[in-house]
Design an enzyme around this catalytic site. Sequence first.
Site, PDB file in Angstrom:
ATOM      1  N   ASP A 123       0.855  -1.184   0.000  1.00  0.00           N
ATOM      2  CA  ASP A 123       0.000   0.000   0.000  1.00  0.00           C
ATOM      3  C   ASP A 123       0.889   1.230   0.000  1.00  0.00           C
ATOM      4  OD1 ASP A 123      -2.410  -1.351  -0.020  1.00  0.00           O
ATOM      5  OD2 ASP A 123      -2.682  -1.268   2.146  1.00  0.00           O
ATOM      6  N   ASP A 141      -7.001  -1.271  -4.539  1.00  0.00           N
ATOM      7  CA  ASP A 141      -8.091  -0.897  -3.628  1.00  0.00           C
ATOM      8  C   ASP A 141      -8.997   0.151  -4.275  1.00  0.00           C
ATOM      9  OD1 ASP A 141      -6.947  -2.553  -1.679  1.00  0.00           O
ATOM     10  OD2 ASP A 141      -5.858  -0.900  -0.750  1.00  0.00           O
TER      11      ASP A 141
END
Length: 168
Positions: A123, A141
């Site tokens: 991330d 995401d």
Amino acid sequence: MADGKPTLFSRPAPIALFILLALALDQAVKWAVDRYLPFEEAVHVIPMLALFRTHNYGVAFSMLSNMEGWFIVGMRLFVVAFVLWLWRRTPKDRFFAHLGYAMIIAGAIGNLIDRFLHGYVIDYVLFYTQTWSFAVFNLADSFITIGACAIVLDELLHARRAKAMKAE
């Protein structure tokens, strides 16, 4: 589309190509982030936006990060299978639904690839203020979130069209 014509993403080849391109982009960005971005050090881009590489052991936005890895892999595989099932059952004229399914599949597989390659998901996007910050997330995401919004939009548009047709 009230005329019932099949949309681009209701056909297997375009949806497969879209998913492959989205996966390539997702993995290329994650590779660059992993290679060039310092670990857990904010690189401020603009006010309220930073790049912040971290490892996510859960699902989107770090949810379920305390769950067993194989449970999360199984859950992602189930989501992909379920969304494929929905894609096949959805009428072919529902553009935003089919686009949303493609985005969700691409995002889920993108994070699944990370899980298999690294044991975690990379991330790197952080929105923040002085007193608040959003969960660190990635492009996959974003695909999942935008895909879900596209499906909701499609349902709203479909309900609106059905109501207008009923009123005629």
